[in-house]
Design a protein around this motif. Structure first.
Motif, PDB file in Angstrom:
ATOM      1  N   UNK A 122     -66.618 -18.463  72.811  1.00  0.00           N
ATOM      2  CA  UNK A 122     -66.661 -19.806  72.219  1.00  0.00           C
ATOM      3  C   UNK A 122     -66.152 -19.775  70.780  1.00  0.00           C
ATOM      4  N   UNK A 123     -66.499 -18.711  70.079  1.00  0.00           N
ATOM      5  CA  UNK A 123     -66.076 -18.584  68.682  1.00  0.00           C
ATOM      6  C   UNK A 123     -64.542 -18.558  68.586  1.00  0.00           C
ATOM      7  N   UNK A 124     -63.881 -17.732  69.427  1.00  0.00           N
ATOM      8  CA  UNK A 124     -62.412 -17.657  69.416  1.00  0.00           C
ATOM      9  C   UNK A 124     -61.799 -19.013  69.752  1.00  0.00           C
ATOM     10  N   UNK A 125     -62.361 -19.658  70.778  1.00  0.00           N
ATOM     11  CA  UNK A 125     -61.841 -20.968  71.194  1.00  0.00           C
ATOM     12  C   UNK A 125     -61.954 -21.995  70.082  1.00  0.00           C
ATOM     13  N   UNK A 126     -63.129 -22.047  69.458  1.00  0.00           N
ATOM     14  CA  UNK A 126     -63.345 -23.032  68.392  1.00  0.00           C
ATOM     15  C   UNK A 126     -62.503 -22.713  67.168  1.00  0.00           C
ATOM     16  N   UNK A 127     -62.335 -21.411  66.907  1.00  0.00           N
ATOM     17  CA  UNK A 127     -61.526 -21.005  65.745  1.00  0.00           C
ATOM     18  C   UNK A 127     -60.069 -21.461  65.940  1.00  0.00           C
ATOM     19  N   UNK A 128     -59.578 -21.286  67.160  1.00  0.00           N
ATOM     20  CA  UNK A 128     -58.222 -21.744  67.474  1.00  0.00           C
ATOM     21  C   UNK A 128     -58.111 -23.259  67.331  1.00  0.00           C
ATOM     22  N   UNK A 129     -59.142 -23.952  67.805  1.00  0.00           N
ATOM     23  CA  UNK A 129     -59.140 -25.416  67.750  1.00  0.00           C
ATOM     24  C   UNK A 129     -59.134 -25.895  66.304  1.00  0.00           C
ATOM     25  N   UNK A 130     -59.979 -25.288  65.501  1.00  0.00           N
ATOM     26  CA  UNK A 130     -60.042 -25.674  64.084  1.00  0.00           C
ATOM     27  C   UNK A 130     -58.714 -25.324  63.395  1.00  0.00           C
ATOM     28  N   UNK A 131     -58.128 -24.176  63.760  1.00  0.00           N
ATOM     29  CA  UNK A 131     -56.833 -23.769  63.197  1.00  0.00           C
ATOM     30  C   UNK A 131     -55.733 -24.747  63.544  1.00  0.00           C
TER      31      UNK A 131
END
Lengths: 279, 89
Positions: A122-131
């Motif tokens: 979830x962290x990787x997914x959200x980090x990509x989304x925020x990026x």
């Protein structure tokens, strides 16, 4: 003949719903020192969490498919891996220490490792989304998109190691479980830290990402909060032993938290799926 | 290039960009919900209506409503290619 995962989902779902009923009936009264009805409640808690994460993973799978081979599709495939990992945790716990031939503290360590992996997904997914929404989009953004395949291989490899070699690796795990760090609850504090990061990303997503952000943020924040509470409960009950209850009661409370988390994750995916269909 | 053609090219680029981010299915569905805008199954714009400026604004609003900040950042570089067009950013 072309095989599709979708064709198997109705059959597997039916089996998943049917199995708890059989298992609950079989396990009622099995737990030493507990009444039959209470044992049935405990068993139901296990299966509710198990089923909840199964359906959460299935719904997330369809939501990820809806976005196809796009950036958001990649991001949501990380979410699918997260939900799938929670399902693997529920399966691992439902099978139990006797099945794997390991002690309760070892079970604790292994499922925490999977828990970190679920949160990392979830962290990787959200980090990509925020990026994606950042004005200063880094040049390696495109590189990180595609890394989900590597991450899925790593995740499956870790599952295989845990499910097949848990007993063989027990001496290694015992180094930690017999240490003061285990008694102090280090593994729970790690979960708190990752939960904090996730919650901060989710708040950013809710604020900046329109319908998509609102669809996933609120139920996900609930799930992350409830999972953090589950670790807090374990810290007080198992590690610090501030709250002393029977093992069955402790497990039941954990399953309540897990079931709520599963519902939250499933609801986030369902909203994502349904608004994408309606748009 | 005439103004209407420029709007058509701009809108096509926006849909193409959103297809990469949201996936073609959702990007095209959203575009088709804009009054006056006609888009084929490949995401190619076949009509922008009588008021292309308004069509463009409605399209951008649709995408912003859907995915907020993602769209705003993605569209900046596309708008920069059409300096002659009057665009509400």
């Amino acid at each position: 003949m072309k095989l599709s995962i979708r064709k198997f989902i109705p059959v597997v779902s039916l089996a998943m719903v049917g199995m708890p009923l059989v298992a609950s009936a079989a396990s009622a009264g099995d737990i030493t020192g507990e009444s039959g009805s209470f044992a049935a409640i405990v068993a139901s808690g296990f299966w509710l969490a198990f089923l909840g994460f199964y359906f959460a993973a299935v719904i997330t799978f369809f939501a990820a498919r809806k976005f196809g081979k796009s950036t958001l599709g990649t991001i949501f495939s990380y979410f699918f891996m997260g939900a799938g990992t929670f399902f693997a945790i529920a399966l691992f716990q439902t099978l139990g220490g006797d099945f794997f031939g390991i002690s309760d503290p070892s079970m604790d360590v292994w499922w925490h490792i999977m828990f970190y992996m679920a949160f990392a997904s979830y962290f990787y997914g959200l980090k990509l989304l925020v990026g994606l929404g950042s004005a200063d989009q880094s040049s390696d953004q495109s590189m990180r998109i595609g890394a989900e395949k590597i991450w899925s291989i790593v995740t499956v490899a870790v599952f295989l190691i845990i499910f097949i070699f848990a007993k063989a690796l027990d001496p290694l795990v015992n180094v930690y479980t017999s240490s003061v760090l285990y008694s102090a609850g280090l593994h729970h504090f790690l979960a708190f830290i990752i939960a904090g990061f996730l919650a901060s990303y989710l708040l950013g997503v809710k604020k900046n990402f329109g319908q998509i952000g609102r669809a996933i943020a609120n139920p996900m924040i609930l799930s992350v909060g409830v999972l953090a509470l589950q670790h807090f409960w374990e810290l007080l009950n198992e590690s610090w032993q501030v709250i002393i209850v029977t093992s069955a009661v402790g497990e039941s409370v954990e399953k309540i938290f897990l079931t709520i988390a599963a519902i939250g994750i499933g609801y986030a995916s369902w909203r994502l799926n349904s608004f994408a269909r309606a748009s | 290039m005439h103004e209407k053609e420029q709007y058509t090219a701009l809108i096509s680029e926006i849909i193409k960009k959103q297809s990469l981010i949201l996936g073609p299915e959702i990007a095209i569905l959203k575009a088709r919900s804009v009054p006056g805008l006609m888009v084929d199954n490949d995401g190619k714009v076949t009509g922008v209506g009588e008021n292309p400026k308004e069509t463009l604004q409605n399209l951008v609003d649709q995408y912003v409503e859907l995915s907020g900040q993602i769209v705003k950042n993605a569209l900046g570089s596309i708008f920069a290619k059409y300096p002659e067009l009057e665009i509400n950013k």
